[in-house]
Design an enzyme around this catalytic site. Structure first.
Site, mmCIF file in Angstrom:
data_model
loop_
_atom_site.group_PDB
_atom_site.id
_atom_site.type_symbol
_atom_site.label_atom_id
_atom_site.label_comp_id
_atom_site.label_asym_id
_atom_site.label_seq_id
_atom_site.Cartn_x
_atom_site.Cartn_y
_atom_site.Cartn_z
ATOM 1 N N ASP A 79 0.965 -1.271 -0.180
ATOM 2 C CA ASP A 79 -0.055 -0.125 -0.226
ATOM 3 C C ASP A 79 0.430 1.515 0.302
ATOM 4 O O ASP A 79 2.096 1.993 0.538
ATOM 5 C CB ASP A 79 -1.005 -0.197 1.279
ATOM 6 N N SER A 129 -7.543 14.891 -13.440
ATOM 7 C CA SER A 129 -9.087 14.517 -14.165
ATOM 8 C C SER A 129 -9.778 15.793 -14.577
ATOM 9 O O SER A 129 -9.677 17.081 -13.700
ATOM 10 C CB SER A 129 -9.873 14.098 -12.971
ATOM 11 N N TYR A 154 -13.502 13.027 -4.133
ATOM 12 C CA TYR A 154 -13.315 12.792 -5.325
ATOM 13 C C TYR A 154 -12.406 13.560 -5.592
ATOM 14 O O TYR A 154 -11.096 13.696 -5.997
ATOM 15 C CB TYR A 154 -14.221 11.684 -5.598
ATOM 16 N N LYS A 209 -8.090 15.393 -6.344
ATOM 17 C CA LYS A 209 -7.701 15.640 -7.827
ATOM 18 C C LYS A 209 -7.030 17.385 -7.252
ATOM 19 O O LYS A 209 -6.376 17.576 -7.134
ATOM 20 C CB LYS A 209 -9.098 15.747 -8.974
ATOM 21 N N ASN A 268 -20.518 1.978 -12.831
ATOM 22 C CA ASN A 268 -20.878 2.855 -12.636
ATOM 23 C C ASN A 268 -20.632 4.292 -14.399
ATOM 24 O O ASN A 268 -21.519 4.930 -14.076
ATOM 25 C CB ASN A 268 -20.172 4.193 -11.715
ATOM 26 N N ASN A 269 -19.612 3.612 -14.706
ATOM 27 C CA ASN A 269 -19.078 4.044 -16.416
ATOM 28 C C ASN A 269 -19.458 4.081 -17.140
ATOM 29 O O ASN A 269 -19.973 2.319 -17.943
ATOM 30 C CB ASN A 269 -18.044 4.456 -16.099
ATOM 31 N N LEU A 270 -19.905 5.089 -18.430
ATOM 32 C CA LEU A 270 -21.275 4.126 -19.447
ATOM 33 C C LEU A 270 -20.135 3.131 -20.484
ATOM 34 O O LEU A 270 -20.904 1.846 -20.636
ATOM 35 C CB LEU A 270 -20.891 5.605 -20.697
HETATM 36 P P1 NAD Z 1 -8.212 1.562 -11.693
HETATM 37 O O1 NAD Z 1 -8.873 1.494 -9.926
HETATM 38 O O2 NAD Z 1 -8.387 1.210 -12.679
HETATM 39 O O3 NAD Z 1 -6.424 1.391 -11.099
HETATM 40 C C1 NAD Z 1 -5.682 2.314 -9.983
HETATM 41 C C2 NAD Z 1 -5.401 1.105 -9.091
HETATM 42 O O4 NAD Z 1 -4.344 1.231 -7.876
HETATM 43 C C3 NAD Z 1 -5.822 -0.165 -8.438
HETATM 44 O O5 NAD Z 1 -5.322 -1.272 -9.430
HETATM 45 C C4 NAD Z 1 -5.973 -0.450 -7.280
HETATM 46 O O6 NAD Z 1 -5.561 -1.566 -7.023
HETATM 47 C C5 NAD Z 1 -4.209 1.133 -6.608
HETATM 48 N N1 NAD Z 1 -4.821 1.021 -5.498
HETATM 49 C C6 NAD Z 1 -5.358 1.758 -5.292
HETATM 50 N N2 NAD Z 1 -5.210 2.412 -4.072
HETATM 51 C C7 NAD Z 1 -3.409 1.997 -3.406
HETATM 52 C C8 NAD Z 1 -2.933 2.275 -2.739
HETATM 53 N N3 NAD Z 1 -3.449 3.456 -1.720
HETATM 54 N N4 NAD Z 1 -2.108 1.609 -2.552
HETATM 55 C C9 NAD Z 1 -1.162 0.486 -3.614
HETATM 56 N N5 NAD Z 1 -2.244 0.640 -4.642
HETATM 57 C C10 NAD Z 1 -3.420 0.766 -5.026
HETATM 58 O O7 NAD Z 1 -8.627 3.188 -11.384
HETATM 59 P P2 NAD Z 1 -8.106 3.781 -13.132
HETATM 60 O O8 NAD Z 1 -9.520 3.748 -14.581
HETATM 61 O O9 NAD Z 1 -6.397 2.924 -14.020
HETATM 62 O O10 NAD Z 1 -7.232 5.333 -12.404
HETATM 63 C C11 NAD Z 1 -6.131 5.713 -12.319
HETATM 64 C C12 NAD Z 1 -5.531 7.075 -12.395
HETATM 65 O O11 NAD Z 1 -6.412 7.914 -13.135
HETATM 66 C C13 NAD Z 1 -6.636 7.451 -10.456
HETATM 67 O O12 NAD Z 1 -5.755 8.130 -9.660
HETATM 68 C C14 NAD Z 1 -7.918 8.245 -11.148
HETATM 69 O O13 NAD Z 1 -8.064 8.667 -9.986
HETATM 70 C C15 NAD Z 1 -7.072 8.675 -12.237
HETATM 71 N N6 NAD Z 1 -8.622 9.354 -13.287
HETATM 72 C C16 NAD Z 1 -9.196 7.934 -14.122
HETATM 73 C C17 NAD Z 1 -9.610 8.399 -14.910
HETATM 74 C C18 NAD Z 1 -10.931 6.971 -15.782
HETATM 75 O O14 NAD Z 1 -11.576 7.620 -16.264
HETATM 76 N N7 NAD Z 1 -10.586 6.146 -15.562
HETATM 77 C C19 NAD Z 1 -10.294 9.487 -15.519
HETATM 78 C C20 NAD Z 1 -9.622 10.646 -14.284
HETATM 79 C C21 NAD Z 1 -8.426 10.046 -13.970
HETATM 80 C C1 UD1 Z 2 -17.173 9.535 -14.320
HETATM 81 C C2 UD1 Z 2 -17.681 10.790 -13.279
HETATM 82 C C3 UD1 Z 2 -15.643 11.493 -12.931
HETATM 83 C C4 UD1 Z 2 -15.058 10.588 -13.396
HETATM 84 C C5 UD1 Z 2 -15.277 9.648 -14.820
HETATM 85 C C6 UD1 Z 2 -14.358 8.407 -14.371
HETATM 86 C C7 UD1 Z 2 -19.539 11.184 -12.267
HETATM 87 C C8 UD1 Z 2 -20.208 12.646 -12.312
HETATM 88 N N1 UD1 Z 2 -18.693 11.780 -12.759
HETATM 89 O O1 UD1 Z 2 -17.137 11.024 -15.774
HETATM 90 O O2 UD1 Z 2 -15.462 12.327 -11.798
HETATM 91 O O3 UD1 Z 2 -13.419 11.286 -13.705
HETATM 92 O O4 UD1 Z 2 -16.707 9.135 -14.478
HETATM 93 O O5 UD1 Z 2 -13.780 7.588 -13.477
HETATM 94 O O6 UD1 Z 2 -19.649 10.389 -11.954
HETATM 95 N N2 UD1 Z 2 -23.977 7.587 -18.734
HETATM 96 C C9 UD1 Z 2 -25.201 6.851 -19.748
HETATM 97 N N3 UD1 Z 2 -25.023 6.038 -18.676
HETATM 98 C C10 UD1 Z 2 -24.799 4.487 -18.113
HETATM 99 C C11 UD1 Z 2 -23.319 5.656 -17.792
HETATM 100 C C12 UD1 Z 2 -23.084 6.529 -17.829
HETATM 101 O O7 UD1 Z 2 -26.043 7.533 -20.085
HETATM 102 O O8 UD1 Z 2 -24.843 4.061 -17.489
HETATM 103 C C13 UD1 Z 2 -23.304 8.661 -19.240
HETATM 104 C C14 UD1 Z 2 -23.330 9.936 -17.998
HETATM 105 O O9 UD1 Z 2 -24.600 10.198 -17.455
HETATM 106 C C15 UD1 Z 2 -22.422 10.537 -19.235
HETATM 107 C C16 UD1 Z 2 -21.513 9.488 -19.974
HETATM 108 O O10 UD1 Z 2 -22.840 8.350 -20.391
HETATM 109 O O11 UD1 Z 2 -23.277 11.645 -19.859
HETATM 110 C C17 UD1 Z 2 -20.448 9.138 -19.100
HETATM 111 O O12 UD1 Z 2 -20.059 8.544 -18.156
HETATM 112 P P1 UD1 Z 2 -19.429 8.112 -17.135
HETATM 113 O O13 UD1 Z 2 -17.754 6.964 -18.184
HETATM 114 O O14 UD1 Z 2 -19.526 7.860 -15.817
HETATM 115 O O15 UD1 Z 2 -17.946 9.668 -17.081
HETATM 116 P P2 UD1 Z 2 -18.331 10.887 -16.401
HETATM 117 O O16 UD1 Z 2 -19.467 10.891 -15.692
HETATM 118 O O17 UD1 Z 2 -18.120 11.537 -17.529
#
Ligand code: NAD
Ligand code: UD1
Length: 340
Positions: free
Chosen positions: A58, A124, A149, A153, A199-201
């Site tokens: 960690d 982000s 969250y 950032k 959660n993401n699209l």
């Molecule tokens: P992810 O969850 O797939 O990867 C993060 C990794 O960090 C995981 O493998 C987790 O096990 C590890 N981790 C978390 N806390 C830890 C700790 N304390 N010590 C050691 N390992 C730890 O996420 P991701 O999508 O690859 O995102 C990477 C980074 O990018 C994050 O900082 C996230 O906030 C940022 N980010 C992601 C998105 C996105 O849409 N995926 C968008 C903007 C910013």
């Molecule tokens: C979300 C987070 C953002 C984070 C990013 C990456 C929120 C409000 N924002 O961004 O802070 O950095 O993920 O982890 O949670 N959508 C649908 N149906 C779904 C899922 C999403 O219509 O089931 C739509 C959303 O309304 C949005 C678009 O798809 O318009 C993208 O959504 P998503 O992939 O969750 O990303 P963000 O909301 O942009």
């Protein structure tokens, strides 16, 4: 260069490990597997032909970090490790602050003590909140965060700026503001592994296409956008991974520059609506996605896409891969990925 990749088993980290190795660097993975699985290392090994060094532990544990820094001679750090679920962060703020801020502070401490020269931080586009202008340049104001969250950032960027300003030019850093990373490695060997309900699209869409979810809900079709659905800047994770290599190499090359901290948007510059994305997926795969239109998701904004000119001009990086390619790659990975 030997590069410590915290969160290197995660979605963006694993792709960056591959790109780092292919660019001739030595990635050292550090992960606690809180949001990833050790099996991703098998995929990385299949792509590279060898298994990179892994330290399981960690980032908030200074004793563990010290043992890693004493064993490895680290030249640079890419700090991905963080918790990233917006809704969860509202329920568990202290867990988010402890993990995301604590890990950054401890790592920077290590970096200063061990002469590390470059530090790249995952920020982000969420720092812009509801933007006043589109596309969004780095000069756009940061808006008060609407979740712990998002706040981690903003605070993270500030900690990095203040720390590198006092590091006598030895440690330089960049914060990369990612837009919406999607896709998977074109080999189909690594990709995103969402634990639980996505959660993401795009992960939700993939699981719907695979039959694991019955219906995708489009969150609102009454936004002030051409088709009423939300617009985002979807960037292929391999392009995003390569942006980290360009950033690191520029930090190593800029040892004389008076600027010790820089911020870059990492996006394509192109906005795509939710409906357009579904349509593109259906076109490239021939699969029809069952979806319904639901209400807006609280906290969502209408549109968000990058002005990526700064990173293009200063680091010569730009996104090359298309949305269609990203969705094809994500679908290949969905079909290959280990079942929970
Ligand atoms: P992810 O969850 O797939 O990867 C993060 C990794 O960090 C995981 O493998 C987790 O096990 C590890 N981790 C978390 N806390 C830890 C700790 N304390 N010590 C050691 N390992 C730890 O996420 P991701 O999508 O690859 O995102 C990477 C980074 O990018 C994050 O900082 C996230 O906030 C940022 N980010 C992601 C998105 C996105 O849409 N995926 C968008 C903007 C910013
Ligand atoms: C979300 C987070 C953002 C984070 C990013 C990456 C929120 C409000 N924002 O961004 O802070 O950095 O993920 O982890 O949670 N959508 C649908 N149906 C779904 C899922 C999403 O219509 O089931 C739509 C959303 O309304 C949005 C678009 O798809 O318009 C993208 O959504 P998503 O992939 O969750 O990303 P963000 O909301 O942009």
């Amino acid at each position: 260069m030997k590069i410590l990749v915290t969160g290197g088993a995660g979605f963006i980290g694993s792709h960056t490990v591959v790109e780092l190795a292919q660019a001739g660097h030595t990635p050292i993975i550090l992960d606690n597997f809180s949001n990833s699985r050790p099996s991703i290392l098998d995929g990385i090994k299949d792509i590279l032909g060898y298994r990179p060094t892994l330290h399981t532990g960690d980032c908030t544990n200074p004793v563990f970090l010290t043992s890693v820094f004493e064993r490895e001679h680290i030249d640079g750090i890419i700090h991905f490790a963080a918790l990233k679920a917006v809704g969860e962060s509202l329920e568990q703020p202290l867990r988010y602050y402890r993990n995301n801020i604590g890990s950054l502070v401890d790592l920077l401490d290590m970096a200063l003590h061990h002469g590390v020269r470059a530090f790249v931080f995952s920020s982000s586009a969420t720092v812009y909140g509801t933007p006043d202008m589109l596309p969004i340049p780095e000069t756009a104001p940061r808006k008060p965060a609407t979740s712990p969250y998002g706040n981690t950032k903003q605070i993270g960027e500030d900690i990095l700026r203040d720390t590198t300003a006092m590091a006598n030019g030895i440690l330089r850093s960049s914060a990369l503001r990612y837009f919406n990373p999607i896709g998977a490695h074109p080999s189909g060997l690594i990709g995103e592994l969402p634990l639980g309900t996505p959660n993401n699209l795009v992960p939700y869409l993939m699981q719907t296409a695979a039959g694991k979810r019955t219906t995708l809900t489009v969150f609102g079709n009454d936004y002030p956008t051409p088709d009423g659905t939300g617009i985002r800047d979807f960037i292929h994770v391999v392009d995003l991974a390569q942006a980290h290599i360009s950033t690191l190499e520029s930090l190593f090359a800029a040892q004389e520059s008076p600027e010790t901290f820089t911020v870059y948007n990492v996006g394509t510059g192109k906005g795509t609506s939710v409906k357009e994305l579904i349509g593109t997926f259906e076109r490239v795969t021939g699969i029809t996605i069952p979806y319904t239109v639901g209400s807006r998701r609280p906290g969502d904004i209408a549109a968000c896409y990058a002005d990526p000119q700064k990173i293009k001009k200063e680091l010569k990086w730009e996104a090359k891969l298309s949305l269609a390619q990203a969705l094809e790659d994500a679908w290949r990975w969905q079909q290959n990925s280990p079942k929970p």
